[in-house]
Motif scaffolding. Structure first.
Motif: not given
Lengths: 275, 362
Positions: A31-36, A39-40, A80-81, A153, A256
């Protein structure tokens, strides 16, 4: 800290416990590698933000504020998906069961204005008791939801680096990262021991046999830990470790991150004012 | 015992952080001072082991299971300061990576389990093991009891923190803002589970792992027993038995001796001939004896025998001392002094005998 269960499930229960932890770690890595959205963000903003939200949710006596923090967290989960099902299984139901069990008797034991009597048993339920239990549950659920947002995340290595920003001594960060790394090795090793023993098991074990098995597994783990620590020490020596610890600190704030920090500061100010 | 977020007020959490902070500071300074590369991976690996120990359901008598923390074995192998850091690190990973134990309550959890747990385990271990050899079974008992008492004291601290919440933090109509149970509920609720299940789990783990270390690599026990011999028959020259804790205990007991004044009336059966003559005391004797009144006339031998010896300090106070408290303390010092003099005299006599025998054989 303790629970009653049949002796038959002792191995299976411990294996399940370990499996759950390893699954959780795998899930957090994915989940921490998702593009949510979260995470950014820079991990330092996330650590600071999580602290602000948890302290805010815990310190307010207004349940609406706790509810608002909870809703904000729900929004973050969606952005965060992250899977709501994962949250339900890993956090919400667990906290509901654990804290619910602790909070439930309070509705009968807290003195105050009686609003209802329990049918058959005639135990009085007080308004103050319901408030106390509900408040405890709401706070625990909200704080756990925010903490899981940070955990799911943020990769562990980033989390560790951001702790340096909060002035945690380098030596502690080093031991933390080493502990985390070897923890999984020990967990896998334990799971292998237990699987091997469980596959050779026929029938039930007496409690004393179970204790003997647990003690022997932990003794081997202790021995392995000490042996590993010697190996790590030698590896450190061979790489020229002199007692000076250096870690890479390459985070940089982007637009951001500044924006998120401003939003979080506003939330913090609002929480203080509403308190 | 891992307190989640929301159970303690922010003020309590801050106080507990402040309480743990000096211990962390000293521990880190000591670690930096004695920093050798070997210690860093050892703390890390034993911290990971503590985490794994917390995962185990230790089977206990009666078909139940309990969870240990590993404070007993970590303290024996690392000493209290390093053990405190190792347990704090295991708790940090649980809170930050697995969401077990609150982030705001991290200070409280560390204070209870890491600080209090490690120091209590160390104190009990050193007190019981004394200067026993590294291979002595006394070390197993000491570690087991150290772990048992440490987890229980840690649980007591946690229950007090819980129990103080409704007293200090509540709404105007009495609804609790945090943990809702008063001390009268929180202490028994926590302690019953820990005195039985979790305490026994810690006892089993601490004792069995020290027994294992004694068989495999006894030198590891030297961290917390630097002057102990390897085996019972070996005597380290010049290694004196550390009697300091016992002297300290004796001093504390002497100071506490006036507690005896809190007890109302006389102990049953310890009445003097004067007591039988006093109508008030006669009533008390009757009440304490299922309403059976004492005899009207005291037996003559009773009175005669009571006059055979007159104590120099009757009722635990020399005649010139007015304050009963001071009298109790003086009596305890005098009594202990007499016993110690007698012991020194006996040991001198036996030592004298031994010296004479050696001289005779030489």
């Amino acid at each position: 800290m303790f629970r009653r269960k049949s002796s038959f499930g002792f191995l299976e229960k411990t294996i399940a416990n370990l499996g759950e932890i390893l699954n959780h770690a795998d899930q957090a890595t994915l989940t921490s590698g998702e593009k949510g959205m979260l995470q950014q963000l820079d991990p330092r903003v996330k650590v600071g933000g999580a602290l602000v939200l948890i302290v805010g949710a815990v310190s307010t006596s207004d349940l609406w504020v706790t509810g608002a923090v909870f809703l904000f967290s729900i929004l973050m989960i969606a952005l965060s998906r992250l899977s709501f099902r994962l949250y339900l299984e890993r956090t919400w139901l667990g906290v509901l069961f654990f804290t619910g069990l602790i909070a439930l008797p309070a509705i009968f034991t807290t003195p105050g204005v009686t609003i209802f009597h329990l049918p058959l048993l005639h135990w009085p339920i007080s308004s103050q008791g319901v408030q106390s239990a509900w408040r405890l549950l709401a706070r625990a659920e909200t704080a756990a939801t925010v903490a899981m947002l940070l955990i799911l995340t943020t990769p562990w290595t980033h989390l560790l680096k951001s702790l340096r920003f909060f002035r945690l001594p380098v030596i502690i960060v080093t031991i933390l990262s080493m502990t985390h790394r070897y923890l999984f090795l020990l967990l896998h090793l334990t799971q292998n021991f237990l699987d091997a023993r469980s596959s050779r098991k026929v029938g039930r074990w007496s409690p004393s046999q179970q204790r003997e098995l647990t003690a022997s597994i932990l003794a081997v783990l202790l021995s392995r830990s000490l042996q590993l620590s010697e190996e790590v020490y030698l590896a450190m020596q061979s790489r020229g470790f002199t007692g000076e610890i250096h870690i890479l600190d390459e985070f940089c704030f982007r637009k951001r991150d500044w924006l998120s920090m401003m939003i979080l500061t506003t939330i913090a100010v609002l929480l203080i004012m509403l308190r | 015992m891992h307190i989640p977020d929301g159970y303690l007020s922010p003020a309590t959490c801050a106080a507990m952080f402040a309480g743990a902070m000096p211990f962390w500071y000293v521990a880190i300074q000591r670690l930096k001072k004695v920093l050798n590369a070997r210690l860093v991976p050892r703390i890390a690996l034993l911290s990971a082991l503590s985490f794994v120990i917390m995962m185990f359901n230790i089977p206990l008598p009666g078909g139940t299971t309990g969870h240990a923390v590993g404070m007993g074995i970590l303290t024996v192998l690392l000493g209290p300061w390093a053990s405190m850091l190792a347990i704090s690190i295991a708790l940090a990973i649980q809170a930050l990576f697995f969401g077990d134990g609150g982030i705001t309550c991290f200070g409280a959890n560390c204070f209870n389990m890491a600080v209090v747990g490690s120091f209590v385990a160390y104190g009990v271990y050193r007190l019981i093991s004394g200067n026993a050899s590294l291979a002595s079974p006394r070390r197993i008992v000491a570690a087991a009891l150290g772990g048992y008492i440490a987890i229980n004291v840690a649980a007591l601290f946690a229950s007090i923190e819980f129990g103080l919440q409704p007293m200090l933090f509540h709404t105007s109509d009495g609804a609790a803002l945090y943990a809702p149970y008063p001390l009268s509920i929180s202490i028994p609720a926590m302690m019953i589970g820990h005195l039985t299940f979790a305490g026994l789990a810690e006892l089993v783990i601490s004792g069995s792992l020290v027994a294992y270390v004694q068989k495999t690599d006894m030198d590891l026990l030297r961290v917390t027993a630097p002057s102990a011999a390897d085996r019972d028959h070996e005597v380290i020259e010049g290694a004196a038995v550390n009697l300091q804790p016992l002297w300290l205990l004796l001093a504390v007991l002497m100071v506490l001796s006036p507690l005896g004044l809190l007890a109302a009336g006389n102990a049953w059966g310890e009445w003097s001939s004067e007591d039988f003559k006093n109508p008030e005391v006669r009533k008390q004797i009757a009440a304490a004896s299922h309403n059976v009144a004492p005899p009207e006339n005291i037996p003559s031998t009773f009175e005669k025998l009571s006059q055979v010896w007159t104590a120099p300090m009757p009722d635990y106070a020399p005649a010139f001392v007015r304050s009963p408290r001071l009298g109790y303390i003086l009596s305890s010092i005098f009594g202990s002094g007499l016993i110690l003099l007698f012991c020194f005299f006996v040991s001198w006599l036996t030592g004298f005998g031994l010296r004479m025998r050696r001289r005779g054989t030489a």
